[in-house]
Design a protein around this motif. Sequence first.
Motif, short mmCIF file in Angstrom:
data_model
loop_
_atom_site.label_atom_id
_atom_site.label_comp_id
_atom_site.label_asym_id
_atom_site.label_seq_id
_atom_site.Cartn_x
_atom_site.Cartn_y
_atom_site.Cartn_z
N MET A 65 -103.81 72.26 7.39
CA MET A 65 -102.98 71.09 7.67
C MET A 65 -103.33 69.97 6.70
N ALA A 66 -102.31 69.36 6.13
CA ALA A 66 -102.53 68.28 5.17
C ALA A 66 -103.12 67.06 5.85
N ILE A 67 -104.01 66.38 5.16
CA ILE A 67 -104.62 65.16 5.67
C ILE A 67 -103.81 63.98 5.20
N THR A 68 -103.38 63.13 6.15
CA THR A 68 -102.63 61.93 5.79
C THR A 68 -103.60 60.80 5.48
N PRO A 69 -103.61 60.32 4.26
CA PRO A 69 -104.59 59.28 3.91
C PRO A 69 -104.23 57.95 4.54
N PRO A 70 -105.22 57.12 4.83
CA PRO A 70 -104.93 55.76 5.32
C PRO A 70 -104.28 54.94 4.22
N ASP A 71 -103.53 53.92 4.63
CA ASP A 71 -102.92 53.03 3.65
C ASP A 71 -104.00 52.25 2.90
N PRO A 72 -103.73 51.92 1.65
CA PRO A 72 -104.72 51.12 0.91
C PRO A 72 -104.75 49.68 1.40
N GLN A 73 -105.93 49.08 1.26
CA GLN A 73 -106.09 47.64 1.42
C GLN A 73 -106.45 47.08 0.05
N TYR A 74 -106.29 45.77 -0.13
CA TYR A 74 -106.43 45.21 -1.47
C TYR A 74 -107.31 43.96 -1.47
N PHE A 75 -107.96 43.72 -2.61
CA PHE A 75 -108.69 42.48 -2.84
C PHE A 75 -108.63 42.17 -4.33
N ASP A 76 -108.94 40.94 -4.68
CA ASP A 76 -108.98 40.52 -6.08
C ASP A 76 -110.42 40.56 -6.57
N SER A 77 -110.65 41.24 -7.68
CA SER A 77 -112.00 41.39 -8.21
C SER A 77 -112.41 40.15 -9.01
N PHE A 78 -113.53 40.27 -9.71
CA PHE A 78 -114.16 39.13 -10.38
C PHE A 78 -113.25 38.43 -11.37
N ASP A 79 -112.31 39.18 -11.96
CA ASP A 79 -111.42 38.60 -12.97
C ASP A 79 -109.98 38.50 -12.49
N GLY A 80 -109.77 38.67 -11.20
CA GLY A 80 -108.42 38.59 -10.64
C GLY A 80 -107.67 39.90 -10.61
N THR A 81 -108.25 40.98 -11.16
CA THR A 81 -107.60 42.29 -11.10
C THR A 81 -107.50 42.73 -9.64
N ARG A 82 -106.31 43.18 -9.24
CA ARG A 82 -106.08 43.59 -7.85
C ARG A 82 -106.52 45.04 -7.68
N LEU A 83 -107.49 45.23 -6.80
CA LEU A 83 -108.05 46.56 -6.58
C LEU A 83 -107.82 47.02 -5.15
N ALA A 84 -107.71 48.33 -5.00
CA ALA A 84 -107.43 48.94 -3.69
C ALA A 84 -108.67 49.65 -3.16
N TRP A 85 -108.73 49.74 -1.83
CA TRP A 85 -109.71 50.64 -1.21
C TRP A 85 -109.10 51.20 0.07
N ARG A 86 -109.64 52.32 0.52
CA ARG A 86 -109.22 52.95 1.77
C ARG A 86 -110.45 53.19 2.63
N GLU A 87 -110.24 53.28 3.94
CA GLU A 87 -111.34 53.50 4.88
C GLU A 87 -110.98 54.60 5.88
N ILE A 88 -111.99 55.36 6.26
CA ILE A 88 -111.89 56.34 7.33
C ILE A 88 -113.15 56.24 8.17
N GLY A 89 -113.01 56.20 9.49
CA GLY A 89 -114.15 56.25 10.39
C GLY A 89 -114.72 54.91 10.76
N GLU A 90 -115.71 54.94 11.65
CA GLU A 90 -116.38 53.73 12.13
C GLU A 90 -117.89 53.99 12.16
N GLY A 91 -118.65 52.93 11.99
CA GLY A 91 -120.10 53.06 12.02
C GLY A 91 -120.75 52.44 10.80
N ARG A 92 -121.87 53.01 10.38
CA ARG A 92 -122.58 52.50 9.22
C ARG A 92 -121.71 52.66 7.97
N PRO A 93 -121.58 51.62 7.15
CA PRO A 93 -120.74 51.73 5.96
C PRO A 93 -121.35 52.66 4.90
N ALA A 94 -120.51 53.50 4.36
CA ALA A 94 -120.88 54.35 3.22
C ALA A 94 -119.79 54.17 2.16
#
Length: 253
Positions: free
Chosen positions: A1-30
Amino acid sequence: MAITPPDPQYFDSFDGTRLAWREIGEGRPAVLIHGYFSDAVTNWIRYGHADAIAAKGFRVIMPDLRAHGSSDRPHDPAAYPKDALTRDGHALIAHLGLTDYDLGGYSLGARTTARMLVTGATPGRIIFAGMGLEGLTATDRRVGHFRNILTNLGSHARGTPEWLAEAFLKTTGGDPVALLGILETFADTPADALAGFTQPALVVAGVEDFDNGSAPDLADALPSARYVEVPGGHMSSVVKVELGQAIADFLGG
């Protein structure tokens, strides 16, 4: 079964470049960083690695590096100073307010992890996947390899490592101009700096993966590392369930 990825979230990095990240799960951050030409979905989510780690009680945070995935892909050379990916990593940690977390990556993600450690990151545990000693201490060889690929697209002999890398680039929809910029950000991490990485460390690599030198040698160079061998080579071990399981076992052990 295909895994549906979570939607990306975004932030602006040190120089204003817009970067994405995704998260799965809860608990200690990895925080897990993908490899060159890849992205968070391809490297960590598609083959179940993030789910295996999340099942151990972790909040798995997976950025898309600049010029990759859902992040911005600037063509301006000024967007690719030395250690730009390192600074992006620190910017993400700061944006999320992480203080007690684990950090690792695959290939370029492992190289970025090393550079973040050199420049002040303080994770509890570290993971170097798809990485050998030479891939951290002497980056010029890989820079030359990838520059050849990106500047001679369409001319590589079928079945060669260059041809396979170009095929992977096509599957991920990579931007060759932006990805050439990434090569300018590479920086060596000397062996004496590795000796200062005192956190518990996992070095995990495919049994046929010698692209970045010797993974066992890297484990030997780290004060508190264990080496785990998984099936495959540099391109193929990413699709093996054993890769994610090795990371999950290390973090959850």
